[in-house]
Motif scaffolding. Structure first.
Motif, short mmCIF file in Angstrom:
data_model
loop_
_atom_site.label_atom_id
_atom_site.label_comp_id
_atom_site.label_asym_id
_atom_site.label_seq_id
_atom_site.Cartn_x
_atom_site.Cartn_y
_atom_site.Cartn_z
N LEU A 112 91.60 36.36 -3.23
CA LEU A 112 91.15 37.82 -2.74
C LEU A 112 91.77 38.23 -1.64
O LEU A 112 92.30 39.32 -1.30
N PHE A 113 91.70 37.28 -0.37
CA PHE A 113 92.43 37.38 0.87
C PHE A 113 93.80 37.82 0.68
O PHE A 113 94.15 38.80 1.28
N SER A 114 94.42 37.12 -0.13
CA SER A 114 95.74 37.10 -0.58
C SER A 114 95.98 38.75 -1.05
O SER A 114 96.91 39.42 -0.70
N ALA A 115 95.26 38.91 -2.07
CA ALA A 115 95.24 40.23 -2.57
C ALA A 115 95.16 41.46 -1.80
O ALA A 115 95.71 42.68 -1.59
N MET A 116 94.21 41.19 -0.85
CA MET A 116 94.10 42.19 0.31
C MET A 116 95.19 42.52 1.07
O MET A 116 95.58 43.67 1.49
N ILE A 117 95.85 41.55 1.67
CA ILE A 117 96.91 41.35 2.45
C ILE A 117 98.25 42.24 1.78
O ILE A 117 98.76 43.11 2.38
N GLU A 118 98.52 41.99 0.37
CA GLU A 118 99.42 42.44 -0.27
C GLU A 118 99.07 44.20 -0.57
O GLU A 118 99.70 44.76 -0.51
N ALA A 119 97.66 44.22 -0.72
CA ALA A 119 97.34 45.90 -0.86
C ALA A 119 97.69 46.48 0.30
O ALA A 119 98.11 47.53 0.39
N ARG A 120 97.29 45.96 1.53
CA ARG A 120 97.61 46.71 2.83
C ARG A 120 98.95 46.86 3.12
O ARG A 120 99.60 47.93 3.51
N SER A 121 99.49 45.92 2.71
CA SER A 121 101.14 45.90 2.97
C SER A 121 101.70 46.92 1.70
O SER A 121 102.70 47.65 2.15
N CYS A 122 101.43 47.01 0.68
CA CYS A 122 101.87 47.98 -0.19
C CYS A 122 101.38 49.14 0.40
O CYS A 122 102.34 50.00 0.23
N GLU A 123 100.31 49.54 0.98
CA GLU A 123 99.94 50.78 1.51
C GLU A 123 100.85 51.07 2.60
O GLU A 123 101.44 52.32 2.80
N ARG A 124 101.17 50.22 3.30
CA ARG A 124 102.06 50.36 4.56
C ARG A 124 103.57 50.73 4.13
O ARG A 124 104.30 51.41 4.71
N PHE A 125 104.09 49.96 3.24
CA PHE A 125 105.40 50.22 2.51
C PHE A 125 105.54 51.57 2.10
O PHE A 125 106.51 52.12 2.25
N LYS A 126 104.36 51.95 1.28
CA LYS A 126 104.34 53.10 0.86
C LYS A 126 104.77 54.37 1.63
O LYS A 126 105.38 55.32 1.69
N LEU A 127 103.73 54.25 2.87
CA LEU A 127 104.14 54.98 3.93
C LEU A 127 105.30 55.19 4.42
O LEU A 127 105.86 56.26 5.00
N LEU A 128 105.92 53.82 4.71
CA LEU A 128 107.23 53.84 5.21
C LEU A 128 108.13 54.62 4.21
O LEU A 128 109.06 55.38 4.73
N ILE A 134 81.27 33.31 -10.41
CA ILE A 134 81.59 33.86 -9.04
C ILE A 134 81.33 35.35 -9.50
O ILE A 134 82.25 35.92 -10.27
N ASP A 135 80.71 36.24 -8.70
CA ASP A 135 80.57 37.63 -8.87
C ASP A 135 81.80 38.27 -7.96
O ASP A 135 81.65 38.62 -6.78
N VAL A 136 83.12 38.03 -8.63
CA VAL A 136 84.44 38.36 -8.16
C VAL A 136 84.43 39.78 -7.71
O VAL A 136 84.91 40.06 -6.55
N ASP A 137 84.04 40.59 -8.56
CA ASP A 137 84.08 42.21 -8.22
C ASP A 137 83.06 42.66 -6.93
O ASP A 137 83.59 43.14 -6.01
N GLN A 138 81.99 41.74 -6.52
CA GLN A 138 81.14 42.03 -5.59
C GLN A 138 81.82 41.57 -4.38
O GLN A 138 81.64 41.84 -3.31
N ARG A 139 82.17 40.42 -4.46
CA ARG A 139 83.01 39.60 -3.24
C ARG A 139 84.35 40.51 -2.84
O ARG A 139 84.46 40.61 -1.85
N TRP A 140 85.11 41.19 -4.02
CA TRP A 140 85.93 42.09 -3.52
C TRP A 140 85.63 43.24 -2.88
O TRP A 140 86.20 43.78 -1.84
N LYS A 141 84.69 44.04 -3.34
CA LYS A 141 83.85 45.09 -2.78
C LYS A 141 83.43 44.81 -1.19
O LYS A 141 83.70 45.52 -0.36
N ASP A 142 82.95 43.32 -0.95
CA ASP A 142 82.49 43.06 0.18
C ASP A 142 83.86 42.95 1.01
O ASP A 142 83.72 43.16 2.43
N LEU A 143 84.72 42.29 0.56
CA LEU A 143 86.04 42.14 1.57
C LEU A 143 86.60 43.53 1.68
O LEU A 143 87.19 43.72 2.82
#
Length: 193
Positions: free
Chosen positions: A111-127, A165-174
């Protein structure tokens, strides 16, 4: 698709463009760290054959991205500076479950890795949308697409193996946690800065 709580202020793209040599160096090291992260996940979870297979490909792709950024740096007459500390990633790491079992640790790392990729994706889109340099605009568009795929890979494996594990809840928390962390960023010439 990414469901980030807080979008990057578009003015960050101007800061990035004004500091393009710094952005490229920071970006190169982000790609290297992403490859290392994938290898670390493989090392700690080698019993999952499909995860190993998929993340080996992802790690190779991240190294290819590192090489692509390095080639742009060389072509433009810049120098690859020293590795940068990524304060955003270090802050995000604080969310990780440090005392859980191996499965909980794996899910959190995915999930930590997914979040970093998500933020990078968002930044690359902006660029890709805002940078005036056509070569870099196209480059960042292509990387945005790739990062979206990496995000999906990490989320998919977290859900597949985190059945107890409640992965969806953990993702929402992240997502909530990251939304607070990112409020302090978007003001400097680095990919996550």
């Amino acid at each position: 698709m990414l469901h980030l709580k807080l979008e990057t202020d578009p003015r960050w793209a101007t800061i990035a463009e004004e500091n393009i040599e710094e952005i490229l160096t920071d970006h190169a090291w982000c790609e290297q760290k992403a490859a290392t992260n994938a290898i670390t996940i493989i090392t700690n979870n080698s019993q999952y054959e499909d995860l190993v297979t998929e993340l080996l490909e992802l790690a190779k792709e991240e190294l290819e991205h590192f090489q692509m950024v390095h080639n742009i740096i060389k072509t433009r007459g810049y120098k690859l500076g020293r590795e940068r500390k990524d304060s955003y990633v270090n802050e995000l790491y604080k969310f990780m479950n440090k005392g859980g079992n191996q499965l909980q640790s794996m899910v959190d790392r995915l999930l930590f890795s997914a979040m970093i990729e998500a933020r990078s994706c968002e930044r690359f889109k902006l660029l890709s949308q805002r940078i005036k340099d056509p070569e870099l605009s196209k480059f960042y568009y292509d990387l945005m697409v790739s990062e979206a795929g990496h995000y999906t890979t990490f989320i998919t494996f977290a859900r597949k193996y985190g059945k107890d594990i409640d992965v969806d809840q953990r993702w929402k928390d992240l997502v909530e946690f990251e939304g607070e962390v990112i409020k302090s960023y978007g003001k400097s010439g680095s990919i996550h800065g």
